[in-house]
Design a protein around this motif. Structure first.
Motif, PDB file in Angstrom:
ATOM      1  N   THR A   1      56.760  54.381  19.243  1.00 35.57           N
ATOM      2  CA  THR A   1      57.962  53.886  19.912  1.00 35.57           C
ATOM      3  C   THR A   1      58.147  52.401  19.595  1.00 35.57           C
ATOM      4  N   GLY A   2      59.029  51.750  20.345  1.00 35.38           N
ATOM      5  CA  GLY A   2      59.299  50.337  20.113  1.00 35.38           C
ATOM      6  C   GLY A   2      60.628  50.136  19.413  1.00 35.38           C
ATOM      7  N   PHE A   3      60.947  48.886  19.109  1.00 35.41           N
ATOM      8  CA  PHE A   3      62.228  48.528  18.510  1.00 35.41           C
ATOM      9  C   PHE A   3      62.081  48.360  17.001  1.00 35.41           C
ATOM     10  N   VAL A   4      63.072  48.816  16.277  1.00 34.34           N
ATOM     11  CA  VAL A   4      63.024  48.732  14.824  1.00 34.34           C
ATOM     12  C   VAL A   4      62.901  47.286  14.363  1.00 34.34           C
ATOM     13  N   GLY A   5      63.489  46.360  15.095  1.00 38.24           N
ATOM     14  CA  GLY A   5      63.432  44.966  14.698  1.00 38.24           C
ATOM     15  C   GLY A   5      62.046  44.367  14.742  1.00 38.24           C
ATOM     16  N   ASP A   6      61.140  44.993  15.516  1.00 39.94           N
ATOM     17  CA  ASP A   6      59.777  44.472  15.619  1.00 39.94           C
ATOM     18  C   ASP A   6      59.005  44.599  14.317  1.00 39.94           C
ATOM     19  N   TRP A   7      59.524  45.398  13.387  1.00 40.17           N
ATOM     20  CA  TRP A   7      58.796  45.641  12.148  1.00 40.17           C
ATOM     21  C   TRP A   7      59.215  44.701  11.024  1.00 40.17           C
ATOM     22  N   GLY A   8      60.108  43.794  11.299  1.00 39.06           N
ATOM     23  CA  GLY A   8      60.537  42.860  10.268  1.00 39.06           C
ATOM     24  C   GLY A   8      59.576  41.706  10.093  1.00 39.06           C
ATOM     25  N   ASN A   9      59.928  40.805   9.181  1.00 39.22           N
ATOM     26  CA  ASN A   9      59.176  39.574   8.936  1.00 39.22           C
ATOM     27  C   ASN A   9      57.746  39.808   8.472  1.00 39.22           C
ATOM     28  N   CYS A  10      57.533  40.826   7.675  1.00 41.02           N
ATOM     29  CA  CYS A  10      56.243  41.003   7.001  1.00 41.02           C
ATOM     30  C   CYS A  10      56.464  40.646   5.543  1.00 41.02           C
ATOM     31  N   GLU A  11      55.890  39.542   5.132  1.00 41.15           N
ATOM     32  CA  GLU A  11      56.226  38.958   3.835  1.00 41.15           C
ATOM     33  C   GLU A  11      55.811  39.821   2.648  1.00 41.15           C
ATOM     34  N   SER A  12      54.730  40.596   2.796  1.00 41.27           N
ATOM     35  CA  SER A  12      54.171  41.294   1.634  1.00 41.27           C
ATOM     36  C   SER A  12      54.624  42.733   1.489  1.00 41.27           C
ATOM     37  N   LEU A  13      55.183  43.352   2.551  1.00 35.84           N
ATOM     38  CA  LEU A  13      55.492  44.786   2.532  1.00 35.84           C
ATOM     39  C   LEU A  13      56.492  45.151   1.435  1.00 35.84           C
ATOM     40  N   VAL A  14      56.137  46.210   0.698  1.00 34.61           N
ATOM     41  CA  VAL A  14      57.021  46.780  -0.303  1.00 34.61           C
ATOM     42  C   VAL A  14      57.573  48.115   0.191  1.00 34.61           C
ATOM     43  N   VAL A  15      56.734  48.899   0.878  1.00 34.45           N
ATOM     44  CA  VAL A  15      57.122  50.203   1.409  1.00 34.45           C
ATOM     45  C   VAL A  15      56.903  50.218   2.918  1.00 34.45           C
ATOM     46  N   LEU A  16      57.947  50.550   3.667  1.00 34.28           N
ATOM     47  CA  LEU A  16      57.844  50.695   5.115  1.00 34.28           C
ATOM     48  C   LEU A  16      58.435  52.052   5.495  1.00 34.28           C
ATOM     49  N   ASP A  17      57.569  52.962   5.935  1.00 33.32           N
ATOM     50  CA  ASP A  17      58.017  54.305   6.303  1.00 33.32           C
ATOM     51  C   ASP A  17      57.758  54.545   7.785  1.00 33.32           C
ATOM     52  N   LEU A  18      58.829  54.498   8.570  1.00 36.42           N
ATOM     53  CA  LEU A  18      58.777  54.743  10.011  1.00 36.42           C
ATOM     54  C   LEU A  18      59.497  56.034  10.383  1.00 36.42           C
ATOM     55  N   SER A  19      59.787  56.869   9.425  1.00 32.42           N
ATOM     56  CA  SER A  19      60.603  58.048   9.671  1.00 32.42           C
ATOM     57  C   SER A  19      59.918  59.037  10.609  1.00 32.42           C
ATOM     58  N   HIS A  20      60.757  59.808  11.319  1.00 36.05           N
ATOM     59  CA  HIS A  20      60.295  60.860  12.231  1.00 36.05           C
ATOM     60  C   HIS A  20      59.367  60.308  13.321  1.00 36.05           C
ATOM     61  N   ASN A  21      59.872  59.313  14.056  1.00 38.93           N
ATOM     62  CA  ASN A  21      59.182  58.750  15.209  1.00 38.93           C
ATOM     63  C   ASN A  21      60.187  58.629  16.349  1.00 38.93           C
ATOM     64  N   GLN A  22      59.923  57.719  17.261  1.00 41.07           N
ATOM     65  CA  GLN A  22      60.804  57.501  18.409  1.00 41.07           C
ATOM     66  C   GLN A  22      61.259  56.044  18.462  1.00 41.07           C
ATOM     67  N   ILE A  23      61.482  55.453  17.284  1.00 42.60           N
ATOM     68  CA  ILE A  23      61.888  54.054  17.187  1.00 42.60           C
ATOM     69  C   ILE A  23      63.325  53.903  17.688  1.00 42.60           C
ATOM     70  N   THR A  24      63.574  52.865  18.468  1.00 42.33           N
ATOM     71  CA  THR A  24      64.901  52.632  19.041  1.00 42.33           C
ATOM     72  C   THR A  24      65.441  51.262  18.610  1.00 42.33           C
ATOM     73  N   GLY A  25      66.571  50.890  19.214  1.00 35.69           N
ATOM     74  CA  GLY A  25      67.152  49.575  18.967  1.00 35.69           C
ATOM     75  C   GLY A  25      68.079  49.564  17.768  1.00 35.69           C
ATOM     76  N   THR A  26      68.568  48.379  17.450  1.00 37.25           N
ATOM     77  CA  THR A  26      69.476  48.194  16.319  1.00 37.25           C
ATOM     78  C   THR A  26      68.739  47.528  15.163  1.00 37.25           C
ATOM     79  N   ILE A  27      69.305  47.669  13.974  1.00 26.74           N
ATOM     80  CA  ILE A  27      68.720  47.013  12.801  1.00 26.74           C
ATOM     81  C   ILE A  27      69.215  45.568  12.796  1.00 26.74           C
ATOM     82  N   PRO A  28      68.346  44.607  13.107  1.00 27.98           N
ATOM     83  CA  PRO A  28      68.812  43.219  13.260  1.00 27.98           C
ATOM     84  C   PRO A  28      68.933  42.511  11.918  1.00 27.98           C
ATOM     85  N   ASP A  29      69.768  41.486  11.905  1.00 27.92           N
ATOM     86  CA  ASP A  29      69.911  40.674  10.697  1.00 27.92           C
ATOM     87  C   ASP A  29      68.749  39.701  10.522  1.00 27.92           C
ATOM     88  N   THR A  30      68.266  39.156  11.625  1.00 24.85           N
ATOM     89  CA  THR A  30      67.349  38.021  11.548  1.00 24.85           C
ATOM     90  C   THR A  30      65.916  38.408  11.196  1.00 24.85           C
TER      91      THR A  30
END
Length: 562
Positions: free
Chosen positions: A289-318
């Motif tokens: 769970t949690g907000f999709v925006g919490d997964w941002g700001n990781c400088e090294s990530l190339v692949v981020l797969d959060l599919s098929h979970n219970q993630i909520t919120g909006t996709i933030p710009d910042t």
């Protein structure tokens, strides 16, 4: 020897020793006067009795204290027992008291190491050599080793560096040039049970993979001390619980896979963002769970797969700032809502694939989609987006290969889609597109799937459709297309699935589909229940109201009554 016999023998020994001591000193004590009282037998016996009682109590306490947390092994002092305890004491300093508790896999592993191991590792071997062998034996017992698909020479007299498949598929246990275990690869090997907590003592391992097994319980927090770890794959198991904060110590970790488990909560989100070398994070098919925006700001990530979970919120710009390395982003099948931020797209300058299908995303597709010059896949299926497609979408040019906008509320005419010259899949079904199919579509010679069904498209299907020689699936049903089907469609020899039903098409379609050139054709649905359409090879004949009859059943079609 069990605890009861041990206590009985200990008590008898203490009693005999005390009685002997009393007889020897009694004579001397009678010569002594304390406050005028001579210490005769009448006086000394009660005193000695008290001493015996105290000694018995002490003996019972000592004999039972170590068994308060489980039955503890006691031995008679033979040569084998000395080896058991010597190895056990070395291991206990790292593993804990479980190594001496009967019924645990740690105890079973120690028993094997001390008494059954053909190698008979010397008790004065280096501590890390003893611990490594013990940890792997414990892993074997804790995961039902005897039922593994492949045994990899586990529990043989070979070095642990040879407990593998001899480089056939790089499965099993492998070591570095110094003979230290650095690779554990036991994926898809029928491991059943739990991962022991002591597995983290394999501190030099850089690849640890136990995917596609039946492991359960929580993920051991001790994995966080495997400082050399580069690749970690625990996917397709039955792990549950939340992430341990200890994973934040895996500073060399590049690839982490926890897909297809039942990992929960959102408390561990922050630990992944602080790992400086993490390139791939696969958490799909869990219960995070949690907000999709919490997964941002990781400088090294190339692949981020959060599919098929219970993630909520909006996709933030910042939270997804400029210069990010992200190439593959999977948000599929969550509870993400609100519009896609324009800055979010503009910032992801290296994006190759964006999959946000099956969410609750609203709003229009931002113009900034045109800045994604490396984008190959855009999938926004089953959301609540609307409005016309921005012209900037078509400026993506030859990079885009898959465009999937199914099941939204997009409207207006389809633009100059021919600019997407390398497009292989075009899916726009169940929207509100109007007008004719643009002629530029017929220049997409790499196209394999064309699905525009259930819109409000009009006019005819031109002869140029026959240029799509790689087309395998064609779905234009449930529109308002008119006119005749050109015989040029017989050039589409790779066609497998075709649905042109529920339109206002007319004429003989045999020349287009029934010449025998389309040997791969498995399903053909046309409006041949309508007297204005003829197609002798149709698998399904339909009418203008959406009713379809299976022509492969060998029975005559009957149009249902009004």
């Amino acid at each position: 020897m069990d605890a009861a016999n041990y206590l009985s023998r200990s008590t008898q020994d203490i009693r005999t020793s005390v009685e002997t001591f009393t007889d020897e000193v009694e004579g001397e004590l009678e010569k002594i006067s304390v406050f005028g009282v001579h210490l005769t037998r009448r006086v000394t016996v009660p005193i000695c009795a008290c001493c015996v009682l105290i000694a018995i109590i002490v003996g019972v306490t000592v004999g039972t204290s170590s068994s308060s947390n489980g039955e503890v092994a006691h031995y008679g002092g033979g040569k084998g027992d000395d080896r058991f305890y010597a190895l056990g004491n070395t291991i206990e300093s790292s593993v804990g008291e479980k190594v001496f508790q009967k019924g645990t896999t740690e105890y079973q592993a120690l028993q094997w190491l001390a008494n059954e191991d053909p190698l008979q590792l010397p008790v004065n071997s280096k501590m890390e050599e003893i611990v490594e062998r013990f940890v792997l034996v414990n892993l074997y017992y804790a995961t039902n080793g005897p039922e593994w698909k492949k045994q990899f020479d586990f529990l043989t007299g070979k070095s642990v560096c040879e407990w593998n498949d001899n480089n056939l598929q790089d499965l099993g246990i492998y070591c570095d040039d110094k003979g230290k275990v650095n690779n554990v690869e036991l994926s898809n090997n029928n491991l059943v049970g739990t991962l022991p907590e002591d597995v983290g003592l394999l501190t030099l391992v850089d690849e640890f993979r136990v995917a596609e097994n039946a492991l359960e319980g929580t993920v051991p927090s001790s994995l966080g001390i495997m400082q050399e770890l580069i690749g970690l794959d625990l996917s397709k198991n039955k792990f549950h619980g939340v992430f341990s904060q200890s994973f934040g110590q895996l500073v060399n970790l590049e690839n982490a896979r926890f897909s297809f488990n039942n990992i929960q909560g959102f408390d561990g989100i922050g630990i992944w963002k602080q790992l400086p070398n993490l390139k791939e994070l696969h958490l799909n098919h869990n219960n995070i769970t949690g907000f999709v925006g919490d997964w941002g700001n990781c400088e090294s990530l190339v692949v981020l797969d959060l599919s098929h979970n219970q993630i909520t919120g909006t996709i933030p710009d910042t939270n997804f700032g400029p210069g990010k390395a992200l190439k593959y982003v999977y948000f599929t099948d969550n509870l993400i809502s609100g519009p896609i931020g324009s800055t979010f797209l503009k910032n992801l300058v290296s994006l190759v694939k964006l999959d946000a299908a099956y969410n609750q995303i609203t709003g229009t597709l931002p113009n900034e989609v045109g800045t994604l010059s490396t984008l190959e896949t855009l999938r926004l299926t089953q959301n609540r987006m609307m409005g016309p497609l921005p012209p900037q979408l078509y400026s993506l040019g030859p990079s885009l290969k898959i465009l999937d906008l199914d099941n939204n509320g997009f409207s207006g005419q389809i633009g100059d889609i021919g600019k997407l010259s390398n497009l292989e899949t075009l899916r726009m079904k169940e929207n509100d597109f109007t007008g004719a199919i643009p002629n530029s579509v017929y220049g997409l010679t790499n196209l394999k799937v064309l699905d525009l069904n259930t819109n409000r498209l009009t006019e005819d299907i031109p002869t140029a459709m026959g240029k799509l020689v790689n087309l395998e699936e064609l779905f234009l049903n449930d529109n308002r297309l008119a006119g005749q089907i050109s015989p040029e469609l017989s050039n589409l020899q790779k066609l497998r699935l075709v649905n042109l039903s529920n339109n206002v098409l007319v004429g003989d379609m045999d020349a287009a589909f029934c010449t025998g050139s389309q040997s791969q054709l498995k399903e053909l649905k046309v409006d041949c229940l309508n007297s204005q359409v003829t197609c002798t090879c149709a698998t399904h004949c339909c009418d203008e109201k959406g009713y379809c009859c299976d022509m492969m059943g060998g029975t005559a079609c009957e149009v249902p009554n009004e």
